[in-house]
Design a protein around this motif. Sequence first.
Motif, short mmCIF file in Angstrom:
data_model
loop_
_atom_site.label_atom_id
_atom_site.label_comp_id
_atom_site.label_asym_id
_atom_site.label_seq_id
_atom_site.Cartn_x
_atom_site.Cartn_y
_atom_site.Cartn_z
N LYS A 64 11.08 0.96 -1.59
CA LYS A 64 11.02 0.83 -0.42
C LYS A 64 10.03 0.96 -0.36
CE LYS A 64 12.32 4.78 2.60
NZ LYS A 64 13.13 5.98 2.89
N THR A 65 8.75 0.77 -0.68
CA THR A 65 7.95 1.41 0.00
C THR A 65 7.42 -0.20 0.24
OG1 THR A 65 6.65 3.65 -0.78
CG2 THR A 65 5.31 1.73 -0.08
N LEU A 66 7.59 -0.81 -0.72
CA LEU A 66 7.30 -2.48 -0.57
C LEU A 66 7.80 -3.44 0.31
CD1 LEU A 66 6.99 -3.39 -4.56
CD2 LEU A 66 5.01 -3.47 -3.35
N VAL A 67 8.61 -2.63 0.48
CA VAL A 67 9.51 -3.71 1.76
C VAL A 67 9.55 -3.68 2.92
CG1 VAL A 67 12.24 -3.60 2.57
CG2 VAL A 67 11.90 -3.56 0.21
N ARG A 68 8.83 -1.73 3.67
CA ARG A 68 8.14 -1.05 4.12
C ARG A 68 7.07 -2.05 4.64
NH1 ARG A 68 8.10 5.03 4.76
NH2 ARG A 68 7.35 4.75 6.70
N SER A 69 6.18 -2.07 3.76
CA SER A 69 4.70 -2.33 4.11
C SER A 69 5.21 -3.97 4.48
CB SER A 69 3.85 -2.68 2.30
OG SER A 69 4.15 -3.52 1.37
N LEU A 70 5.96 -4.94 3.24
CA LEU A 70 5.92 -6.01 3.98
C LEU A 70 5.91 -6.37 5.24
CD1 LEU A 70 6.26 -9.06 3.52
CD2 LEU A 70 8.52 -8.98 2.39
N LEU A 71 7.47 -5.82 5.94
CA LEU A 71 7.87 -5.92 7.17
C LEU A 71 7.04 -5.09 8.33
CD1 LEU A 71 11.74 -4.31 6.74
CD2 LEU A 71 10.91 -6.48 6.64
N LEU A 72 6.46 -4.03 7.66
CA LEU A 72 5.49 -3.87 9.43
C LEU A 72 4.39 -4.51 8.76
CD1 LEU A 72 5.73 0.06 8.08
CD2 LEU A 72 6.29 -0.82 9.81
N ALA A 73 3.37 -4.89 7.77
CA ALA A 73 2.51 -6.29 8.02
C ALA A 73 3.14 -7.49 9.06
CB ALA A 73 2.03 -6.64 6.56
N LEU A 74 4.67 -8.06 8.66
CA LEU A 74 4.69 -9.21 9.24
C LEU A 74 5.35 -8.76 11.22
CD1 LEU A 74 7.48 -10.67 7.30
CD2 LEU A 74 5.16 -11.49 7.63
N LEU A 193 -1.06 4.64 -0.22
CA LEU A 193 -0.75 2.76 -1.06
C LEU A 193 0.35 2.31 0.05
CD1 LEU A 193 0.11 4.48 -4.57
CD2 LEU A 193 -1.65 3.04 -3.61
N LEU A 194 1.11 2.86 1.07
CA LEU A 194 1.42 1.83 2.21
C LEU A 194 0.56 1.50 2.86
CD1 LEU A 194 4.36 1.26 3.41
CD2 LEU A 194 4.40 3.60 4.39
N LEU A 195 0.02 1.70 3.45
CA LEU A 195 -1.19 1.42 4.59
C LEU A 195 -2.23 0.38 3.76
CD1 LEU A 195 -0.14 4.16 6.09
CD2 LEU A 195 -2.69 3.94 6.89
N VAL A 196 -2.21 0.52 2.28
CA VAL A 196 -3.06 -0.54 1.66
C VAL A 196 -2.17 -1.48 1.59
CG1 VAL A 196 -4.08 -0.53 -0.95
CG2 VAL A 196 -3.89 1.25 0.22
N LEU A 197 -1.23 -1.73 1.11
CA LEU A 197 -0.05 -2.99 1.07
C LEU A 197 -0.36 -2.89 2.15
CD1 LEU A 197 3.03 -1.40 -1.16
CD2 LEU A 197 0.41 -2.73 -1.88
N ILE A 198 0.51 -2.52 3.43
CA ILE A 198 0.41 -3.70 4.84
C ILE A 198 -0.92 -3.88 5.00
CG2 ILE A 198 -0.01 -3.21 6.91
CD1 ILE A 198 1.64 -0.51 6.60
N HIS A 199 -2.01 -3.54 4.64
CA HIS A 199 -3.65 -4.40 5.00
C HIS A 199 -3.59 -5.04 4.30
CE1 HIS A 199 -8.15 -2.74 5.77
NE2 HIS A 199 -7.91 -4.28 5.89
N GLY A 200 -3.26 -5.12 2.96
CA GLY A 200 -3.66 -6.59 2.08
C GLY A 200 -3.11 -8.13 2.53
N ILE A 201 -1.69 -7.38 2.60
CA ILE A 201 -0.54 -8.32 3.02
C ILE A 201 -1.20 -9.10 4.50
CG2 ILE A 201 2.05 -8.86 3.98
CD1 ILE A 201 2.91 -6.72 2.01
N TYR A 202 -1.14 -8.60 5.72
CA TYR A 202 -1.70 -9.12 6.99
C TYR A 202 -3.30 -9.59 6.54
CZ TYR A 202 -3.41 -8.49 12.03
OH TYR A 202 -3.54 -8.50 12.59
N ASP A 203 -4.08 -9.56 5.62
CA ASP A 203 -5.36 -10.08 6.02
C ASP A 203 -4.92 -10.99 4.71
OD1 ASP A 203 -7.13 -8.27 6.87
OD2 ASP A 203 -7.73 -7.70 5.93
N SER A 204 -3.96 -10.70 3.84
CA SER A 204 -3.92 -12.59 2.92
C SER A 204 -3.40 -13.29 3.83
CB SER A 204 -2.04 -12.12 1.93
OG SER A 204 -3.30 -10.70 0.69
N ILE A 205 -2.56 -13.08 4.27
CA ILE A 205 -2.14 -14.04 5.55
C ILE A 205 -3.12 -14.77 6.84
CG2 ILE A 205 -0.09 -14.22 7.51
CD1 ILE A 205 1.37 -12.27 7.25
N GLY A 206 -4.04 -13.78 7.34
CA GLY A 206 -4.84 -13.81 8.00
C GLY A 206 -5.98 -15.41 6.96
N ILE A 207 -6.47 -14.70 5.90
CA ILE A 207 -7.23 -15.49 4.95
C ILE A 207 -7.12 -17.08 4.45
CG2 ILE A 207 -7.97 -15.19 2.80
CD1 ILE A 207 -8.49 -12.50 2.51
#
Length: 226
Positions: A64-74, A193-207
């Motif tokens: 659930k955390t993985l899915v939420r982090s992906l959706l929030l990051a997007l 850890l939800l925020l860690v994943l959001i931050h990581g996914i978000y920056d991964s797209i930008g990089i």
Amino acid sequence: MKTKLYNILNKPYAVVLVMLIAPLFGFIDRNFVFFFGLGIAFLLLKGSKFEWARFGIGQRISGKTLVRSLLLALALFTLFYVIIDPILQLWLGDFDLSSINDIRGNFGGYVALMIIMWVFAAFGEEFLFRGYYMKGLAELLGNSNKAWILAALMTSLYFGISHAYQGLIGAVSAFLWSFAISLIFTKNKNNLLLLVLIHGIYDSIGITLIYLNKDHLILEWVQQLF
């Protein structure tokens, strides 16, 4: 000596002192500001016998955390990369990306930066800015909903200033982004850890966009609209 230091750092007001002292290390190197604060946070973590929940890490990563982090990051990516940042660029100019421009078309540099980002930006910055600074300020201010919002604002201003090396637009954008993700933390105080994943996914797209040299396309599209 170690016990005395821990007791001092464990005082509620100590987080404010750390936030005031850390910028002084910027006269040596801007990275020292971050590592000083992170070092203090880890000293507190070690002194508490690794009580991770103290810093908001009270839940494990679940599906659930993985899915939420992906959706929030997007969602954040769309809000900032497609709307906020291009508009800010029209008024404040381009981001200063000189510190990472060498990854454009450089696969080795891209992979190295991704690893560094996940360790020090995604985990390190969230652990420091949200888990230590924001949580500590909120508790110092009374731990009420208003205290958490005020702590989010104060921490975000601090976060924005720490990104001034990207230019004025970098500081403003980082402040707004930090405030947005800090609001998410106010609703998920025990799930850093939800925020860690959001931050990581978000920056991964930008990089990745920078590596592919495609980061300018969205700005050009917005400029055409205006």
